[in-house]
Scaffold this active site. Structure first.
Site, short mmCIF file in Angstrom:
data_model
loop_
_atom_site.label_atom_id
_atom_site.label_comp_id
_atom_site.label_asym_id
_atom_site.label_seq_id
_atom_site.Cartn_x
_atom_site.Cartn_y
_atom_site.Cartn_z
N ALA A 104 -6.79 -4.90 6.93
CA ALA A 104 -7.77 -3.87 6.58
C ALA A 104 -8.99 -4.43 5.86
CB ALA A 104 -7.11 -2.82 5.68
N LYS B 104 -13.64 -0.86 5.60
CA LYS B 104 -14.20 -1.67 4.52
C LYS B 104 -15.24 -2.65 5.03
CE LYS B 104 -10.21 -0.01 2.86
NZ LYS B 104 -9.21 0.73 3.68
N ASP C 145 -0.94 -5.58 9.06
CA ASP C 145 -1.95 -4.60 8.65
C ASP C 145 -3.12 -5.41 8.10
OD1 ASP C 145 -3.50 -2.55 7.70
OD2 ASP C 145 -1.95 -1.65 6.43
N TRP D 97 0.86 -1.19 0.00
CA TRP D 97 0.00 0.00 0.00
C TRP D 97 0.89 1.23 0.00
CZ3 TRP D 97 -2.10 2.60 4.85
CH2 TRP D 97 -3.08 3.54 4.55
#
Length: 394
Positions: free
Chosen positions: A210, A243, A208, A127
């Site tokens: 997400a 999300k 991470d 990212w």
């Protein structure tokens, strides 16, 4: 004083969004921006969130601060969702943050406090904001091989070879599921090999996560994070609610520091609360409270889980439809990776010139590295994209 400031590079995705908005063509397709969209092109408020919000509107009596770490009930609910029973709750320090980005930034800050010379190993690609934040903070970055441009899968051998160079005090940053931007992910056998390497090198993992629930399911997507946290002495986890709860603009995230035993909890929790105080004092609460309500109420949770599963299956269906249409048009199975990838994204392996031709000739917008947002498609636009991809030579 201000004249000494330097012009900063524009965020490429935000710039792409602006270009898309200014494009007058009726049939344009936005596959660049990283938000979930339904078949109508909208990013809806999830039903359980809307119901929780209505309940909160009736019941909430104050807008006073919660605490430096946020509402403890939010931390408890999120730790349970992400980690399950993989580690004792008493071993986990946690603070609410402004989104997953805030959790990532605070996690890096914690690392820098503990070891200013730490090297942070990041997947190539990752990212883009990972790299931007680390550069802004002046931290040491080391890329590790991840994406195989030929197979569009994971270059696991290269990844292990590169991560063998990490050592005690270093950080290995991984995506817990649904890798952004590639969509290519490790299988559980490979995750176990990675865990063995982390134990051998003494490096600390930072996860991470997400997109939990967007890949293979809510529990399945947490499996790698749980394996890591239960196997190594220390783990940092940055979780986002943007999300899987659809609350992008509420900026709701959680940073967790998992230790080997409860004795480290007080120090870790105090450190995380201190970092919150230095950066923004009290984290946002509205989104966190909605998440807490959804995860704590059986009816709301069942409603949320069902809608999340609808979203996940919808994206899987679009992946399969696109892969099949590309196979039909090309007479080749070289696009099978699209059906194998998980999450919102797939990296197509197209050249920048091909990506530009998609935009200029077909009104189809991808990020420059050919990251495709599957959730930007619907059953009618899939054939349009497939034909355009073949036309530009992908």
């Amino acid at each position: 004083m201000f004249e000494s400031l330097k012009e900063q590079p524009a965020d490429k995705i935000l710039a792409l969004m602006q270009t898309y908005r200014e494009d007058p063509r009726d049939g344009k397709i936005d596959l660049g921006v990283g938000v979930y969209k339904d078949a109508s092109g909208n990013t809806p408020i999830m039903r359980a969130i809307k119901n929780a919000e209505q309940q909160l509107w009736e019941a909430e009596t104050t807008k006073a601060y919660t605490g430096l770490a946020g509402d403890p009930a939010f931390a408890d609910a999120m730790v349970a969702m992400v980690l399950g029973d993989a580690v004792p709750r008493a071993n986990v320090a946690a603070v609410a943050t402004p989104g997953g980005t805030g959790a990532v930034r605070q996690g890096f800050d914690m690392v820098r406090m503990a070891n200013p010379d730490a090297k942070v190993f990041v997947s190539d690609p990752t990212w883009p904001n990972h790299l931007s934040i680390l550069k802004h903070m002046g931290m040491n970055m080391v890329p590790y091989r991840y994406f195989d441009e030929e197979s569009r899968g994971v270059d696991f051998g290269g990844m292990m070879e590169d991560l063998a160079q990490a050592g005690p005090g270093d950080i290995v940053l991984v995506h817990g599921c649904c890798h952004n931007p590639t969509g290519a992910n490790l299988n559980m056998t490979e995750w176990k090999v990675l865990v063995d390497l982390l134990i051998k090198t003494g490096a600390t993992p930072m996860v991470d996560i997400a997109y939990q629930g967007f890949g293979d399911g809510l529990e399945e997507d947490a499996a790698a994070t749980r394996l890591i946290a239960s196997s190594v002495p220390e783990t940092i986890i940055a979780a986002s609610c943007s999300k899987n709860f659809g609350i992008y603009r509420e900026r709701t995230g959680l940073l967790m520091a998992v230790a080997a035993n409860p004795s480290a909890h007080k120090l870790n929790q105090g450190t995380l609360a201190y970092l919150n105080r230095q950066n923004y004092s009290f984290p946002p609460d509205h989104g966190a409270r909605l998440v807490t309500m959804v995860l704590s109420d059986d009816a709301l949770r069942a409603e949320w889980a069902a809608e999340l599963e609808e979203m996940r299956n919808g994206m899987l269906g679009l992946r399969e439809q696109l892969a099949a249409e590309l196979q039909r048009l090309s007479g080749s199975d070289r696009f099978g990776f699209i059906a194998q990838h998980r999450g919102m994204f797939s990296r197509l392996g197209a050249t920048p010139e091909q990506v530009e031709r998609l935009r200029a000739e077909h009104g189809i917008y991808l990020v420059g590295d050919s990251r495709l947002n599957i959730a930007g498609l619907n059953k009618d636009s899939v054939p349009i994209l497939a034909k355009a991809m073949i036309d530009v030579g992908i």
